[in-house]
Write a protein that holds these residues in place. Structure first.
Motif, mmCIF file in Angstrom:
data_model
loop_
_atom_site.group_PDB
_atom_site.id
_atom_site.type_symbol
_atom_site.label_atom_id
_atom_site.label_comp_id
_atom_site.label_asym_id
_atom_site.label_seq_id
_atom_site.Cartn_x
_atom_site.Cartn_y
_atom_site.Cartn_z
ATOM 1 N N CYS A 157 33.286 -34.845 -41.678
ATOM 2 C CA CYS A 157 34.176 -35.532 -42.464
ATOM 3 C C CYS A 157 34.359 -36.947 -41.736
ATOM 4 O O CYS A 157 35.354 -37.797 -42.196
ATOM 5 N N CYS A 195 40.287 -32.429 -35.907
ATOM 6 C CA CYS A 195 40.652 -32.340 -37.404
ATOM 7 C C CYS A 195 41.287 -33.850 -37.784
ATOM 8 O O CYS A 195 42.527 -33.736 -37.129
ATOM 9 N N PRO A 196 40.639 -34.844 -38.385
ATOM 10 C CA PRO A 196 39.053 -34.837 -38.572
ATOM 11 C C PRO A 196 38.408 -34.860 -37.118
ATOM 12 O O PRO A 196 38.925 -34.979 -36.158
ATOM 13 N N CYS A 214 34.228 -27.030 -39.382
ATOM 14 C CA CYS A 214 35.618 -27.241 -38.639
ATOM 15 C C CYS A 214 36.490 -25.935 -38.920
ATOM 16 O O CYS A 214 35.949 -25.082 -39.650
HETATM 17 FE FE1 F3S Z 1 37.607 -32.731 -41.164
HETATM 18 FE FE2 F3S Z 1 37.876 -30.090 -41.863
HETATM 19 FE FE3 F3S Z 1 39.868 -31.641 -41.043
HETATM 20 S S1 F3S Z 1 36.780 -31.432 -42.841
HETATM 21 S S2 F3S Z 1 39.340 -33.520 -41.778
HETATM 22 S S3 F3S Z 1 38.134 -31.310 -39.724
HETATM 23 S S4 F3S Z 1 39.910 -29.903 -42.407
#
Ligand code: F3S
Length: 392
Positions: free
Chosen positions: A118, A290-291, A346
């Motif tokens: 992402c 996340c990201p 993730c």
């Molecule tokens: Fe990436 Fe998964 Fe978060 S795609 S933005 S780590 S929900």
């Protein structure tokens, strides 16, 4: 919508059924949103990559699309449901892996790059200001629009793939100047340590479908990454306008004429939100990234943990892109003493509901999706609190 002669030829099927299908999709989208034409994109980023989110029907659609078609611009893919190299250690079943492998094979056969992240902008695919893109991942589109100043709508998986194949997108929405103006100002005068993701969480809720102008405390690039991801998760827009934090966008350049409401989110509200989202104190999994974490974030975490020992009360996932993983092996080695450092996937798109029930995270976006997509009892903690909890 006006089509060039080349577009017409593709639409008529003269370049094969796959390209015809992709063009039909873009033309239908353009007609729905009143686009006047298709414009070239520099890159595409395709979502719908985890077997968990697209299922068997998605695999069949992708395999069908992949027959005889190739991406015509650099195109990346969103995180998969597993780390392609360490899926066994994640506890992923062979059945899940085999279906995920078909998705990967379909994307590879179309020439999409094996960048399952992402944060493609941290993995060698950083767009430039003003460039048009067709990106699908919500946190990546908000970062591209808001921090970099590139232009992309939040594409769906199929439309991003169609743009990857054709190299164009319908010109509407955030590709046009008039749709990039802020309508609400959200002032964040002071953000307590570690609560930037919750600032995004509350700013997105306040903004709803309006592009917010974000004023107040300056944010670093990494903070914009986590702030924007949360804005896009709780809000309905893929862009905010940062007031004073980005060099190329000075306050005086911002057109405030459309601002219809101004609100302030004081630090006490951020602390209250942290309390509301704190959940329980016992977790099966601590999930960070996340990201996907940047090199700076990986390095900072490794420095904090360097002289500590793992507690091993629960599993720990550090999620990042393969590019970042391979760029800082020493820091990765430190983190691996405390948990798994995972690439390509993730905590939200992996099938964690099959393995865990209670997850703690430092991400505002994950706090939206862990309880729904991941069926988790989710707890928010700051990065420092999580690092403290997993070590001694
Ligand atoms: Fe990436 Fe998964 Fe978060 S795609 S933005 S780590 S929900």
């Amino acid at each position: 919508m006006h089509l060039t002669r080349d577009d017409e030829r593709v639409l008529a099927g003269e370049e094969g059924a796959g390209r015809q299908k992709a063009m039909e999709l873009l033309v239908a989208l353009g007609d729905i949103f009143g686009a006047e034409r298709l414009i070239p994109v520099k890159s595409a980023q395709v979502s719908g990559a985890s077997f968990k989110t697209i299922g068997d029907a998605g695999i069949r659609w992708l395999e069908d699309m992949s027959k005889g078609t190739r991406a015509s611009v650099p195109s990346m893919v969103n995180p998969l449901g597993l780390d392609v190299r360490r899926w066994r250690s994640m506890g992923i079943s062979k059945a899940f892996h085999d279906r995920q492998a078909r998705i990967v094979a379909a994307y590879r056969s179309m020439g999409l790059l094996p960048v399952y992240s992402c944060t493609p902008y941290l993995a060698g695919h950083r767009p430039r200001r003003g460039q048009h893109l067709a990106w699908a991942e919500s946190s990546a589109t908000v970062f591209a629009n808001s921090f970099i100043g590139a232009r992309t709508n939040r594409e769906g998986g199929p439309s991003a793939l169609a743009s990857a194949i054709i190299g164009k997108t319908p010109e509407y929405g955030l590709h046009l100047d008039e749709n990039r103006l802020p309508k609400i100002e959200v002032n964040l005068p002071s953000i307590p340590d570690g609560l930037v993701p919750l600032a995004g969480y509350l700013a997105g809720k306040a903004a709803g479908n309006r592009i917010p102008l974000i004023s107040g405390q300056a944010l670093s690039e990494d903070q914009h990454k986590s702030f924007g991801a949360a804005v896009a998760a709780t809000g309905g827009v893929s862009m905010y306008v940062p007031d004073r934090t980005v060099g190329h966008r000075k306050s005086r350049d911002i057109d405030r004429s459309m601002i219809e409401e101004r609100i302030t989110i004081p630090s006490r509200e951020l602390r209250r939100c942290a309390g509301d989202l704190s959940g329980g104190d016992e977790w099966d999994l601590v999930a960070i990234g996340c990201p996907h974490s940047s090199i700076r974030e990986v390095a900072r975490m490794a420095r904090s943990l360097k002289n500590r020992r793992p507690r091993k009360d629960c599993d720990v996932w550090f999620c990042t892109s393969r590019k970042v993983y391979s760029s800082c092996p020493q820091h990765v080695a430190t983190l691996r003493r405390f948990g798994k450092v995972l690439c390509d996937t993730c905590m939200v798109v992996a099938p964690i509901e099959e393995m865990y029930e209670r997850t703690a995270t430092n991400s505002g976006k994950a706090m939206v999706y862990l309880p729904t997509l991941g069926r988790q009892k989710a707890s928010f903690r700051t990065t420092d609190q999580l690092l403290e909890a997993i070590s001694r």
